[in-house]
Design an enzyme around this catalytic site. Structure first.
Site, short mmCIF file in Angstrom:
data_model
loop_
_atom_site.label_atom_id
_atom_site.label_comp_id
_atom_site.label_asym_id
_atom_site.label_seq_id
_atom_site.Cartn_x
_atom_site.Cartn_y
_atom_site.Cartn_z
N GLU A 136 0.81 -1.22 0.00
CA GLU A 136 0.00 0.00 0.00
C GLU A 136 0.84 1.27 0.00
O GLU A 136 0.69 2.14 0.85
CB GLU A 136 -0.95 -0.01 1.19
CG GLU A 136 -1.90 -1.20 1.16
CD GLU A 136 -2.81 -1.26 2.38
OE1 GLU A 136 -2.79 -0.33 3.21
OE2 GLU A 136 -3.54 -2.25 2.50
N ASN A 177 2.26 -5.27 -3.01
CA ASN A 177 0.86 -5.56 -2.74
C ASN A 177 0.09 -4.26 -2.50
O ASN A 177 0.57 -3.35 -1.83
CB ASN A 177 0.77 -6.44 -1.48
CG ASN A 177 -0.62 -6.97 -1.21
OD1 ASN A 177 -1.16 -7.73 -2.02
ND2 ASN A 177 -1.19 -6.58 -0.09
N HIS A 213 -10.40 -5.99 -2.50
CA HIS A 213 -11.52 -5.72 -1.59
C HIS A 213 -12.62 -5.07 -2.44
O HIS A 213 -12.64 -3.84 -2.63
CB HIS A 213 -11.07 -4.81 -0.45
CG HIS A 213 -10.04 -5.43 0.43
ND1 HIS A 213 -10.27 -6.59 1.14
CD2 HIS A 213 -8.76 -5.06 0.71
CE1 HIS A 213 -9.19 -6.91 1.83
NE2 HIS A 213 -8.25 -6.01 1.58
N GLU A 244 -6.15 -10.68 -0.96
CA GLU A 244 -7.03 -10.38 0.17
C GLU A 244 -8.49 -10.35 -0.28
O GLU A 244 -9.29 -9.55 0.20
CB GLU A 244 -6.66 -9.04 0.82
CG GLU A 244 -5.23 -8.96 1.31
CD GLU A 244 -4.90 -7.64 2.02
OE1 GLU A 244 -5.84 -6.88 2.35
OE2 GLU A 244 -3.71 -7.38 2.24
N ASP A 246 -12.20 -10.25 -0.93
CA ASP A 246 -13.54 -10.33 -0.37
C ASP A 246 -14.44 -9.41 -1.21
O ASP A 246 -13.95 -8.46 -1.83
CB ASP A 246 -13.60 -9.99 1.12
CG ASP A 246 -12.90 -8.70 1.50
OD1 ASP A 246 -12.87 -7.76 0.69
OD2 ASP A 246 -12.38 -8.61 2.62
#
Length: 394
Positions: A136, A177, A213, A244, A246
């Site tokens: 990030e 990432n 996400h 990650e 979702d």
């Protein structure tokens, strides 16, 4: 997720594999995995699903574990030069003074980065498939976030971190990432710039991790997902992964139609990974809504994962399983008849073989509510009930 140089390794757990992971491997991928974190490991039912290896039951499919937070800088090195692996080791065994404060020169901060990475990566050497070396580091417009590393070292800290990680564990794969880099745009272009910068400095960078996400009904198209992955490969990495994943509802409660849309969205991501050779796997950000990070961060949103808060499989689980099973046997991921798509229907339950006119290859669907296809498994496999909607030759 919250620290600009978080070090979250994908920790392989020997033997902890079952349906989705086996299907992903059969389809040519390395893994289908889940994140987990320390606070959840006291939940016996949760852990039993997480590590279940009994393929004759609806076992949870994950053999790759990602520590959600326990290997981040603030937990492992809470004060300079003092290392604590208690939280990180708890996850691995299942398979203060912050750096941002203080006055730094290029030399002193370089030494801190090298010491931190050599200690952490060295501690887990040989246990991690891959490391998110830098996490990030971009704003939404693709510019660099301001943090102590960028403020003192400029963009040279990218290559510095990757060089240190490669020296500490030459066999591990090294990733950049970030979130909101799953489709093309300014932030995706920023990632391409980082990959090029690291490679031009002569440092090793193997992959790009896309957090993914996402939001139900707003997930990028499969073609957009594939275009982003292709851009990272063109920049010089050999691997990409969803790290990650979702897909959350922006308002709750979720509805039956919304759950079907969520299944469609998970299908798009899974198919995109299957279509891109460099995509090595998918990690969901925990496997159950019970322990999702979303409600505490986005109040009123959630229900983002493959299992609900009662540890029951959702339509998205069935969709992902179907897509992976089809890919493992050379199919398209859905099964159709003359008039209906039978991925999820609601008629009668078929718990075992009833049709003998044809056979289903290993990993293929052999039953479930409304299933009208073959129900006899090929030799060496047995029709096994995964849930009410999906039985599979295992």
């Amino acid at each position: 997720m919250l620290y600009s140089t978080a070090l979250a390794g994908l920790l392989a757990l020997p033997g902890a594999s079952a349906q989705l992971n086996k299907l992903a491997k059969a389809a040519g991928k390395l893994y289908f995995g889940s994140a987990t974190d320390n606070g959840e490991l006291s939940d016996t039912n949760y852990v039993n699903i997480l590590k279940n290896t009994d393929e004759g039951t609806p076992a949870y499919p994950l053999s790759v574990k990602t520590p959600g937070n326990a290997q981040k800088w603030q937990y492992i090195e809470p004060s300079q030069g003092t290392f604590s692996y208690t939280s990180g080791d708890q996850i691995a065994n299942l398979a203060a003074t912050n750096v941002s404060s203080g006055t730094w020169t290029k030399d002193t901060l370089t030494a801190v980065v090298n010491t931190h990475i050599s200690n952490v990566v060295g501690h887990y050497k040989g246990k991690c498939y891959a490391w998110d070396v830098i996490n990030e580091a971009l704003n939404e417009d693709g510019s660099y976030r301001t943090n102590v590393f960028y403020n003192v070292l400029g963009d040279s800290y990218f290559a510095l971190a990757f060089q240190a990680a490669a020296a500490a564990d030459p066999a591990a794969k090294l990733y950049y990432n970030d979130y909101n880099i799953e489709s093309t745009g300014s932030k995706q272009a920023g990632v391409v710039k980082i990959v090029s910068l690291v490679k031009n400095a002569g440092a090793k960078i193997d992959g790009v991790g896309m957090q993914a996400h996402l939001i139900v009904g707003s997930t990028p198209s499969q073609s957009s997902l594939q275009s982003a992955m292709a851009s990272y490969v063109a920049a010089g990495v050999t691997e990409v992964a969803y790290t990650e994943l979702d897909i959350r509802f922006s308002s709750l409660p979720s509805t039956a139609s919304g759950l079907q849309q969520q299944a469609t969205d998970y299908t798009a991501v899974t198919k995109a990974c299957l279509a891109e050779k460099a995509c090595v796997g998918i990690t969901i950000w925990d496997y159950t809504d019970k322990y999702s990070w979303i409600p505490s961060t986005f109040p009123g949103q959630g229900d983002a994962l493959l299992y609900d808060s009662e540890l029951n499989k959702k339509p998205a689980w069935t969709a992902v399983s179907s897509v992976l099973a089809a890919a493992a046997t050379g199919g398209s991921g859905t099964t159709t008849s003359a008039t209906t798509t039978t991925l999820v229907t609601r008629t009668t339950t078929t718990a075992g073989p009833t049709t003998t006119a044809c056979t289903v290859a290993k990993w293929g669907q052999c039953g479930g509510q409304g299933w009208t296809g073959c129900t006899v498994c090929a030799a060496g496999s047995t029709c096994t009930v995964g849930n009410a909607y999906y039985s599979q030759c295992l």
